[in-house]
Write a protein that holds these residues in place. Structure first.
Motif: not given
Lengths: 70, 191
Positions: A35-40, A62, A16-22, B51, B47
């Protein structure tokens, strides 16, 4: 009782709070994060050894390492 | 871990910030940091920029990590809430359009060129030394001053949160990161 069941440490992401920064992907020594589809962030439970590097790095904090029965 | 060419993009980010002290027109290059992440998220639905290629994130990771300039504490809960992230994105958008409006006013000759860099949307720093006159339109220079203000402000904010919290805390509320994640979420639903 199943003697093969063991306690293992694994990383869990609060998606929920993951920003998918990698950041987690970069530090994971086992290439268990993606990182799944840029979402999480997603953890490959087969590869994760629960070292906690990702949890330490995660800027949003997170990721939590928990003990699970496998 | 094996290093890739893109792991050194922090050098580009640092160079960009330094160049802005010598010639403000270099600020235009910063548009790459806007268009590349957007294009990657729109075309590939990832992203990938955050990333892999974000030099600013790498710079914070380096300063806060190897250089030890970070307390490495957890970011406050409210800073990772959707309210704050989307609110900051909206605020950033409004300020960005205000900057574009100022550029338009200079382009149309209504307003004179202001050789200042506005830090944190408030403090007007004299920056005339980085402007050497130009054969191109004054509006082009005005955009450069405005855009460099955006880039410097976000760097300063990122540095402050890097010191107080984890090195890449900026990534949590980075407007580009929030926007590209929203695009990715929307694209995921399309499929």
């Amino acid at each position: 009782m199943d003697t093969k069941t063991k306690k293992r440490r694994k990383a869990f992401v609060d998606t929920n709070d993951c920003v998918a920064c990698g950041c987690c992907v970069k530090v994971c020594p086992k290439h268990a994060m993606e990182i799944w589809k840029g979402v999480m962030a997603k953890v490959d439970m087969e590869r994760c050894v629960g070292c906690g590097k990702c949890a330490k790095e995660c800027p949003a904090s997170v990721i939590e390492v928990k003990e699970v029965l496998l | 871990m094996k290093k890739h060419w893109y792991d050194y993009l922090w050098i580009a980010s640092l160079t960009y910030l330094i160049l802005g002290f010598f010639n403000i027109l270099f600020a235009w290059l910063g548009l790459l940091c806007f268009f590349i992440p957007l294009l990657i998220s729109l075309i590939k639905g990832t992203k990938g920029y955050c990333n892999r290629y974000c030099g600013r994130g790498q710079l914070f990771a380096l300063l806060g990590g190897r250089f030890g300039l970070s307390r490495k504490k957890d970011i406050p809960r409210w800073m990772k809430s959707k309210w704050f992230r989307y609110g900051f994105l909206t605020f950033f958008f409004v300020m960005f359009f205000q900057m574009l409006w100022n550029t338009y006013l200079v382009f149309s000759g209504v307003q004179d060129l202001r050789q200042v860099v506005t830090l944190l949307w408030t403090f007007k720093l004299p920056w005339h030394w980085a402007y050497h006159g130009t054969w191109i339109h004054l509006g082009v220079a005005q955009f450069a001053f405005g855009f460099y203000s955006v880039m410097l402000t976000s760097t300063v904010l990122g540095l402050v949160t890097m010191v107080f919290f984890k090195p890449r805390s900026w990534c949590v509320y980075c407007p580009m990161g929030t926007m590209t994640q929203l695009i990715c979420k929307a694209k995921k639903k399309d499929v």
